[in-house]
Design an enzyme around this catalytic site. Structure first.
Site, short mmCIF file in Angstrom:
data_model
loop_
_atom_site.label_atom_id
_atom_site.label_comp_id
_atom_site.label_asym_id
_atom_site.label_seq_id
_atom_site.Cartn_x
_atom_site.Cartn_y
_atom_site.Cartn_z
N PHE A 12 -81.21 -17.18 -26.69
CA PHE A 12 -82.24 -17.27 -25.65
C PHE A 12 -82.57 -15.89 -25.03
O PHE A 12 -83.72 -15.43 -25.07
CB PHE A 12 -81.75 -18.29 -24.61
CG PHE A 12 -82.25 -18.12 -23.22
CD1 PHE A 12 -83.60 -18.05 -22.94
CD2 PHE A 12 -81.34 -18.06 -22.15
CE1 PHE A 12 -84.06 -17.90 -21.64
CE2 PHE A 12 -81.80 -17.93 -20.85
CZ PHE A 12 -83.16 -17.83 -20.60
N ILE A 57 -69.23 -11.98 -34.97
CA ILE A 57 -68.50 -10.89 -34.30
C ILE A 57 -66.99 -11.11 -34.31
O ILE A 57 -66.23 -10.18 -34.02
CB ILE A 57 -68.99 -10.65 -32.85
CG1 ILE A 57 -68.82 -11.91 -31.98
CG2 ILE A 57 -70.44 -10.18 -32.85
CD1 ILE A 57 -69.00 -11.64 -30.49
N TYR A 144 -64.31 -19.07 -19.11
CA TYR A 144 -65.52 -18.29 -19.43
C TYR A 144 -65.63 -17.07 -18.52
O TYR A 144 -65.88 -15.95 -18.98
CB TYR A 144 -66.77 -19.18 -19.28
CG TYR A 144 -68.05 -18.40 -19.44
CD1 TYR A 144 -68.49 -18.01 -20.70
CD2 TYR A 144 -68.82 -18.04 -18.33
CE1 TYR A 144 -69.66 -17.28 -20.84
CE2 TYR A 144 -69.98 -17.31 -18.47
CZ TYR A 144 -70.40 -16.94 -19.73
OH TYR A 144 -71.56 -16.20 -19.88
C1 UD1 Z 1 -72.43 -19.56 -15.10
C2 UD1 Z 1 -72.63 -18.17 -14.53
C3 UD1 Z 1 -73.76 -17.46 -15.24
C4 UD1 Z 1 -73.56 -17.53 -16.73
C5 UD1 Z 1 -73.47 -18.97 -17.17
C6 UD1 Z 1 -73.25 -19.09 -18.67
C7 UD1 Z 1 -71.96 -18.44 -12.19
C8 UD1 Z 1 -72.39 -18.34 -10.77
N1 UD1 Z 1 -72.93 -18.23 -13.09
O1 UD1 Z 1 -73.52 -20.32 -14.75
O2 UD1 Z 1 -73.79 -16.10 -14.84
O3 UD1 Z 1 -74.61 -16.92 -17.37
O4 UD1 Z 1 -72.38 -19.55 -16.51
O5 UD1 Z 1 -73.28 -20.41 -19.08
O6 UD1 Z 1 -70.82 -18.66 -12.51
N2 UD1 Z 1 -75.73 -28.41 -12.98
C9 UD1 Z 1 -76.17 -29.66 -12.58
N3 UD1 Z 1 -76.69 -30.50 -13.53
C10 UD1 Z 1 -76.79 -30.15 -14.85
C11 UD1 Z 1 -76.35 -28.85 -15.24
C12 UD1 Z 1 -75.82 -28.01 -14.28
O7 UD1 Z 1 -76.08 -30.01 -11.41
O8 UD1 Z 1 -77.28 -30.96 -15.64
C13 UD1 Z 1 -75.19 -27.50 -11.94
C14 UD1 Z 1 -73.83 -26.92 -12.25
O9 UD1 Z 1 -72.79 -27.77 -11.84
C15 UD1 Z 1 -73.91 -25.63 -11.44
C16 UD1 Z 1 -75.38 -25.22 -11.53
O10 UD1 Z 1 -76.07 -26.40 -11.89
O11 UD1 Z 1 -73.56 -25.85 -10.10
C17 UD1 Z 1 -75.65 -24.16 -12.58
O12 UD1 Z 1 -75.03 -24.55 -13.78
P1 UD1 Z 1 -75.28 -23.79 -15.15
O13 UD1 Z 1 -76.73 -23.64 -15.39
O14 UD1 Z 1 -74.44 -24.43 -16.19
O15 UD1 Z 1 -74.76 -22.34 -14.86
P2 UD1 Z 1 -73.44 -21.75 -14.10
O16 UD1 Z 1 -72.23 -22.49 -14.52
O17 UD1 Z 1 -73.76 -21.57 -12.66
#
Ligand code: UD1
Length: 314
Positions: A12, A57, A144
């Site tokens: 992406f 990698i 991660y």
């Molecule tokens: C984390 C990292 C980010 C990294 C990514 C890689 C942090 C702050 N950020 O993102 O830098 O690039 O991992 O994968 O740690 N959520 C929902 N419903 C869904 C999916 C997600 O509520 O269907 C919520 C998650 O619980 C979270 C937020 O949305 O609170 C963001 O989730 P996601 O997009 O997976 O990214 P992070 O885990 O924040």
């Protein structure tokens, strides 16, 4: 011609970076990808202007000849996702730590000028202070987050011990066109987009009051190019966010407004390893890299939504 290699270039963010490099005109661009989550389709209209190497990698011998003598290697290949690293930690450990070590070692051996490393905001964990500044002690909360942090440390150590220029940028929750919404580990914005276009409720983990510094992929690609070119920054780590912060509830509200629909979200249990709030202090990136994000959240969401709409109904 300057030769650039993008690991994870079919992914992406990587595929957006490939396009940004090609726009410069003087670039010879090579992609290294194992196509685990990368897709040929992400490179569709630029495919005949780049070299694509199917390589992993995790295997040093596969990648060493490919990076040799490149000017810059952009190391974006990774197995992302906090929950995936908890459910299945071995592949992400091997790719994100061992794979990163292999890339750095191959670049040091191969006379590469600089390695750009895609680090992650997850390194901060739940540090109490907002926004997060690079000088804070990291507090990784998931495999991660730890893996990406080890990669950063390795990049800095390669700069000091092996005379390889490196620079790391901690990406903050990147979203935009080509983010794949189809996996259980997909980024939240892509999941929201899919739900919105299908007129379904998304599931929000927790109360939706957790917040993120959502960063549009074109801004991230731009900053990545700036970090790769900036003088005097070798060995350093920068935040790569927008400097803003939105709760998931606010984002879902905004999307409903943009689309003119009313679809209440469903709330489920909190996700293990989830960070509560995330927001970048952009002072160092603005000052030392010339970071100047162009896209507000609303503008970025509109563009992203347009892309999902078009690709659903081509
Ligand atoms: C984390 C990292 C980010 C990294 C990514 C890689 C942090 C702050 N950020 O993102 O830098 O690039 O991992 O994968 O740690 N959520 C929902 N419903 C869904 C999916 C997600 O509520 O269907 C919520 C998650 O619980 C979270 C937020 O949305 O609170 C963001 O989730 P996601 O997009 O997976 O990214 P992070 O885990 O924040």
């Amino acid at each position: 011609m300057t030769r650039y290699i993008v690991t994870g270039g079919a992914g992406f963010i990587g595929s957006m970076l490939v396009r940004a490099l090609l726009e410069r005109g003087d670039a010879q661009v090579g992609v290294i990808d194992n196509f685990l989550s990368g897709r040929e389709a992400n490179l569709e209209e630029v495919r005949d202007r780049i070299e694509v190497h199917r390589a992993d990698i995790r295997r040093f011998a596969e990648i060493a000849p490919l990076v040799r003598s490149a000017d810059t290697v952009f190391h974006l290949a990774a197995i992302p996702s906090v929950p995936r690293s908890i459910a299945d930690p071995v592949p992400s450990h091997e790719t994100n730590i061992d794979g990163t070590f292999n890339v750095l070692r191959a670049c040091a051996d191969g006379g590469v000028r600089r390695v750009f490393y895609a680090a992650s905001s997850s390194a901060y964990g739940d540090t109490e202070v907002l926004p997060k500044v690079e000088t804070m002690t990291p507090r990784p909360k998931s495999p991660y987050a730890l893996q990406k942090l080890v990669g950063e440390y390795y990049a800095s150590v390669f700069a000091s011990c092996f005379a390889l220029e490196t620079v790391s940028v901690r990406y903050f929750n990147v979203y935009g066109p080509r983010q794949d919404p189809s996996s259980p580990y997909s980024g939240v914005i892509s999941v929201f987009m899919k739900a919105l276009l299908e007129h379904r409720s998304p599931t929000i983990h927790g109360d939706g009051e957790q917040s993120r510094d959502l960063t549009y992929v074109e801004d991230v690609a731009e900053l990545t190019l700036k970090a790769a070119a900036a003088p005097g920054v070798s060995g350093r780590v920068f935040n790569g966010g927008n400097g803003g912060r939105y709760t998931l509830n606010q984002v879902w509200e905004m999307l409903q407004r943009i689309e003119g629909v009313e679809i209440p979200a469903i709330y489920g249990p909190l996700r293990a390893g989830d960070v509560r709030h995330s927001q970048a202090d952009t002072t160092a990136a603005v000052r030392d890299l010339g970071h100047a994000p162009r896209f507000s959240l609303e503008e970025g969401l509109k563009r992203t939504l347009d892309w999902y709409r078009k690709t659903r109904n081509p």
